[in-house]
Design a protein around this motif. Sequence first.
Motif, PDB file in Angstrom:
ATOM      1  N   GLY A 170       0.807  -1.220   0.000  1.00  0.00           N
ATOM      2  CA  GLY A 170       0.000   0.000   0.000  1.00  0.00           C
ATOM      3  C   GLY A 170       0.836   1.264   0.000  1.00  0.00           C
ATOM      4  N   ALA A 171       2.000   1.199   0.630  1.00  0.00           N
ATOM      5  CA  ALA A 171       2.880   2.371   0.711  1.00  0.00           C
ATOM      6  C   ALA A 171       3.816   2.481  -0.488  1.00  0.00           C
ATOM      7  N   GLY A 172       3.674   1.543  -1.445  1.00  0.00           N
ATOM      8  CA  GLY A 172       4.521   1.580  -2.636  1.00  0.00           C
ATOM      9  C   GLY A 172       5.946   1.142  -2.383  1.00  0.00           C
ATOM     10  N   GLN A 173       6.168   0.394  -1.289  1.00  0.00           N
ATOM     11  CA  GLN A 173       7.519  -0.047  -0.964  1.00  0.00           C
ATOM     12  C   GLN A 173       7.884  -1.383  -1.611  1.00  0.00           C
ATOM     13  N   ILE A 174       6.920  -1.996  -2.283  1.00  0.00           N
ATOM     14  CA  ILE A 174       7.173  -3.215  -3.049  1.00  0.00           C
ATOM     15  C   ILE A 174       6.822  -2.929  -4.493  1.00  0.00           C
ATOM     16  N   ASP A 175       7.725  -3.228  -5.399  1.00  0.00           N
ATOM     17  CA  ASP A 175       7.536  -2.934  -6.819  1.00  0.00           C
ATOM     18  C   ASP A 175       6.274  -3.601  -7.349  1.00  0.00           C
ATOM     19  N   VAL A 176       5.676  -2.979  -8.342  1.00  0.00           N
ATOM     20  CA  VAL A 176       4.431  -3.479  -8.914  1.00  0.00           C
ATOM     21  C   VAL A 176       4.596  -4.891  -9.455  1.00  0.00           C
ATOM     22  N   ASP A 177       5.736  -5.191 -10.088  1.00  0.00           N
ATOM     23  CA  ASP A 177       5.913  -6.511 -10.694  1.00  0.00           C
ATOM     24  C   ASP A 177       6.048  -7.611  -9.654  1.00  0.00           C
ATOM     25  N   MET A 178       6.338  -7.255  -8.395  1.00  0.00           N
ATOM     26  CA  MET A 178       6.389  -8.242  -7.322  1.00  0.00           C
ATOM     27  C   MET A 178       5.046  -8.372  -6.613  1.00  0.00           C
ATOM     28  N   HIS A 179       4.164  -7.415  -6.847  1.00  0.00           N
ATOM     29  CA  HIS A 179       2.906  -7.325  -6.105  1.00  0.00           C
ATOM     30  C   HIS A 179       2.067  -8.601  -6.239  1.00  0.00           C
ATOM     31  N   GLU A 180       1.728  -8.968  -7.472  1.00  0.00           N
ATOM     32  CA  GLU A 180       0.850 -10.113  -7.676  1.00  0.00           C
ATOM     33  C   GLU A 180       1.524 -11.429  -7.290  1.00  0.00           C
ATOM     34  N   SER A 181       2.832 -11.532  -7.566  1.00  0.00           N
ATOM     35  CA  SER A 181       3.560 -12.736  -7.172  1.00  0.00           C
ATOM     36  C   SER A 181       3.510 -12.922  -5.663  1.00  0.00           C
ATOM     37  N   THR A 182       3.648 -11.814  -4.943  1.00  0.00           N
ATOM     38  CA  THR A 182       3.629 -11.886  -3.490  1.00  0.00           C
ATOM     39  C   THR A 182       2.265 -12.343  -2.995  1.00  0.00           C
ATOM     40  N   ARG A 183       1.217 -11.825  -3.593  1.00  0.00           N
ATOM     41  CA  ARG A 183      -0.133 -12.165  -3.144  1.00  0.00           C
ATOM     42  C   ARG A 183      -0.495 -13.615  -3.464  1.00  0.00           C
ATOM     43  N   SER A 184      -0.213 -14.059  -4.671  1.00  0.00           N
ATOM     44  CA  SER A 184      -0.671 -15.387  -5.096  1.00  0.00           C
ATOM     45  C   SER A 184       0.333 -16.483  -4.781  1.00  0.00           C
ATOM     46  N   ASP A 185       1.553 -16.371  -5.306  1.00  0.00           N
ATOM     47  CA  ASP A 185       2.535 -17.438  -5.159  1.00  0.00           C
ATOM     48  C   ASP A 185       2.928 -17.668  -3.704  1.00  0.00           C
ATOM     49  N   LEU A 186       3.154 -16.604  -2.974  1.00  0.00           N
ATOM     50  CA  LEU A 186       3.613 -16.720  -1.594  1.00  0.00           C
ATOM     51  C   LEU A 186       2.542 -17.357  -0.717  1.00  0.00           C
ATOM     52  N   ASP A 187       1.322 -16.826  -0.771  1.00  0.00           N
ATOM     53  CA  ASP A 187       0.246 -17.346   0.071  1.00  0.00           C
ATOM     54  C   ASP A 187      -0.083 -18.797  -0.260  1.00  0.00           C
ATOM     55  N   GLY A 188      -0.281 -19.067  -1.547  1.00  0.00           N
ATOM     56  CA  GLY A 188      -0.675 -20.414  -1.955  1.00  0.00           C
ATOM     57  C   GLY A 188       0.361 -21.455  -1.600  1.00  0.00           C
ATOM     58  N   ALA A 189       1.621 -21.169  -1.899  1.00  0.00           N
ATOM     59  CA  ALA A 189       2.679 -22.145  -1.642  1.00  0.00           C
ATOM     60  C   ALA A 189       2.906 -22.344  -0.150  1.00  0.00           C
ATOM     61  N   PHE A 190       2.931 -21.255   0.608  1.00  0.00           N
ATOM     62  CA  PHE A 190       3.158 -21.385   2.050  1.00  0.00           C
ATOM     63  C   PHE A 190       2.095 -22.278   2.680  1.00  0.00           C
ATOM     64  N   ASN A 191       0.843 -22.038   2.356  1.00  0.00           N
ATOM     65  CA  ASN A 191      -0.242 -22.814   2.965  1.00  0.00           C
ATOM     66  C   ASN A 191      -0.249 -24.266   2.507  1.00  0.00           C
ATOM     67  N   LEU A 192       0.080 -24.500   1.238  1.00  0.00           N
ATOM     68  CA  LEU A 192       0.127 -25.878   0.743  1.00  0.00           C
ATOM     69  C   LEU A 192       1.231 -26.671   1.437  1.00  0.00           C
ATOM     70  N   ILE A 193       2.411 -26.076   1.542  1.00  0.00           N
ATOM     71  CA  ILE A 193       3.541 -26.759   2.187  1.00  0.00           C
ATOM     72  C   ILE A 193       3.255 -26.982   3.672  1.00  0.00           C
ATOM     73  N   ARG A 194       2.649 -25.994   4.315  1.00  0.00           N
ATOM     74  CA  ARG A 194       2.326 -26.127   5.746  1.00  0.00           C
ATOM     75  C   ARG A 194       1.328 -27.256   5.975  1.00  0.00           C
ATOM     76  N   ARG A 195       0.296 -27.320   5.125  1.00  0.00           N
ATOM     77  CA  ARG A 195      -0.704 -28.379   5.286  1.00  0.00           C
ATOM     78  C   ARG A 195      -0.098 -29.760   5.064  1.00  0.00           C
ATOM     79  N   LEU A 196       0.761 -29.871   4.073  1.00  0.00           N
ATOM     80  CA  LEU A 196       1.393 -31.160   3.802  1.00  0.00           C
ATOM     81  C   LEU A 196       2.285 -31.571   4.971  1.00  0.00           C
ATOM     82  N   ARG A 197       3.009 -30.600   5.518  1.00  0.00           N
ATOM     83  CA  ARG A 197       3.863 -30.895   6.671  1.00  0.00           C
ATOM     84  C   ARG A 197       3.021 -31.334   7.862  1.00  0.00           C
ATOM     85  N   ASN A 198       1.905 -30.652   8.102  1.00  0.00           N
ATOM     86  CA  ASN A 198       1.034 -31.029   9.217  1.00  0.00           C
ATOM     87  C   ASN A 198       0.434 -32.410   9.012  1.00  0.00           C
TER      88      ASN A 198
END
Length: 297
Positions: free
Chosen positions: A216-244
């Motif tokens: 929101g403060a523009g401290q993350i470049d636009v090209d990283m924005h969508e990757s951060t929202r989709s790839d990071l969240d989805g992968a983190f939760n998938l790996i966590r669930r598999l580990r659990n």
Amino acid sequence: MPSIVVVLGYVRRMPNEMSRQMARSLLLEYLKENGTGQYTNAANGVTELAISKGLVREGDMGKIAAYRFAQIHVRELMWQLLVQGILTFGQDPINNSWPFYSLTEYGRAVVRESNPQPYDPDGFLSAFRRKAPTAHPVVLAYLEEAVHAFNAGCPMAAAVVLGGASEMAIVDLIGAIRDAIDDPTKKSKFVEATSSRKSITARYEALRGKIDGMIGAGQIDVDMHESTRSDLDGAFNLIRRLRNDAGHPEMLRDVTLDSVFMTLRLFTEYARVVYGLIDRIRARSASSSAGSADSGA
């Protein structure tokens, strides 16, 4: 019953059958060197690759079982590759239909550019190092262990260790953001919210909130924005669930080699996003510090 051998310190359960995911990876590998041919040769080639990589039992009975499953999967996969424009049926004017095949121009590009798979530990880990060159050594050590466990036929061990690699990457990202916060009050608040006393899920939620604020403060470049929202969240939760699923006896679920295979492939892109974000945050912080020093001078 599967046969059992000891590999790399793990008890390896050699499968009697070949999974669809395994067959797909091996078929694409086979097609790199065999762009034209016929179905039966491809099924046999996939079987030989599976045996050479130690993915199925050796011996006549193991080969027969593997070939039976390879026939089923390769036939289905070839029709799928036809629909995707990777294959066409027929290889010349005389042998111009099924069971003969040829790679299309697009198909040749696909198999040429396909990334190494977890079944190829050296190639897979080398590709990971190229895509996430600044990954923490602990992340790489855990990933190597996960790949070895996977190839030893131990999906639960691989899932637990891969969860450790994911956790270390998130801890590294937390540290990078913490170090970039100049305001002492905000930094103290973030340190408390991401304390090691909390669960990794709670720490990630606090991290995610901070990342949203930086976006929101523009401290993350636009090209990283969508990757951060989709790839990071989805992968983190998938790996966590598999580990659990693998690591908690009271909630133990069926953790398969196929599910670990898919998660290992996902992890490379996940790490690329995490460490791309870390590198940009550190570079931005260093640039700000240099600017402040110049102003002070």
